[in-house]
Design a protein around this motif. Structure first.
Motif: not given
Length: 270
Positions: A223-225, A233-237, A241-242, A251-254
């Protein structure tokens, strides 16, 4: 900032190339001239890493302590080396046990300093266990985590609790174990901690061996690069927004303790 596996990889490289023989040390920039003079012509006995700290031990009893910080970098080179380019804090040349001369330039470190044995002891004493060290005791970290109300996402980044873990490994190991970064340390079970520690040991060993961070399991590696060229390639880092690679949730960010935090609210429920 380089994570712990980078420093362990450097320590292994420097131990192989320079330890066991006399080295020539200089400071083309001039900012480390006094320290370089103490090391020049001495025998580098061994190099090691503890968390994000690199230590070169010398036969005179002094230790060179390096922390790369945000901008520090080593450039390896064959000998003869070209004239220094840019702000080279330290240049080291040696042949180690084999006698094959190699050189390395250090630029932009946060710390490049001489420490005496009591200072080295004090430095390592204030660091938590390092997943890449054989002498690490994960229960030291657990004893502090289980009594803390701070979020586990902050505790994993506290070098006094756990040495060497940076933002990538923090985000990814919590995702891999389905743990919200906001969960207080007091709400983590011992079994969950054992799983996190064991995973960090395995993942960071791969980082040392391959020279890059590998965190996505083969069955999910599609999937996503990667979030940027030549990045893991990461799960969330860095994927805010993806869609999550597992469930498709955004995926969220704070920001937590002035560091960017990434997680999947479905795979890592509060």
């Amino acid at each position: 900032m380089p994570e712990g596996h980078t420093l362990h990889r450097l320590a292994k490289l420097h131990d192989q190339r320079f330890a066991g023989g006399q080295v020539r040390v200089s400071s083309p920039q001039g900012r480390f001239a006094e320290g370089a003079a103490l090391l020049d012509g001495r025998v580098l006995t061994r190099a090691e890493a503890w968390g994000k700290h690199l230590l070169h031990h010398y036969d005179s009893g002094v230790t060179l302590h390096i922390h790369l910080g945000l901008y520090g970098k080593f450039t390896e080179s064959a000998v003869p080396m070209d004239d220094p380019v840019g702000e080279v804090r330290m240049r080291l040349i040696g042949g180690g046990r084999t006698g094959e001369l190699r050189g390395t330039d250090l630029r932009g470190p946060a710390a490049c300093e001489i420490l005496l044995e009591p200072e080295v002891t004090a430095l390592t004493a204030r660091l938590g266990p390092d997943p890449l060290r054989r002498d690490a005791d994960p229960d030291r970290a657990w004893d502090r985590i289980r009594r803390s109300q701070r979020p586990i996402g902050a505790l994993l980044m506290d070098q006094k609790i756990l040495a060497g873990v940076g933002n990538v490994y923090r985000a990814e190991v919590l995702f891999r174990h389905g743990i919200s970064p906001d969960r207080p340390g007091t709400q983590l079970s011992y079994e969950e901690w054992q799983g996190i520690w064991s995973d960090l040991v395995d993942l960071m060993k791969v980082g040392v061996r391959r020279g890059k961070i590998v965190v996505v399991r083969p069955e999910h590696d599609h999937g996503a690069p990667a979030y940027a060229k030549d990045k893991p390639r990461t799960y969330v880092y860095r994927r805010a927004g993806d869609p999550c690679r597992l469930c498709g949730t955004t995926v969220l960010h704070s920001v937590l303790d002035a560091r960017n935090l990434f997680w999947c609210p479905t795979c890592q429920p509060r």
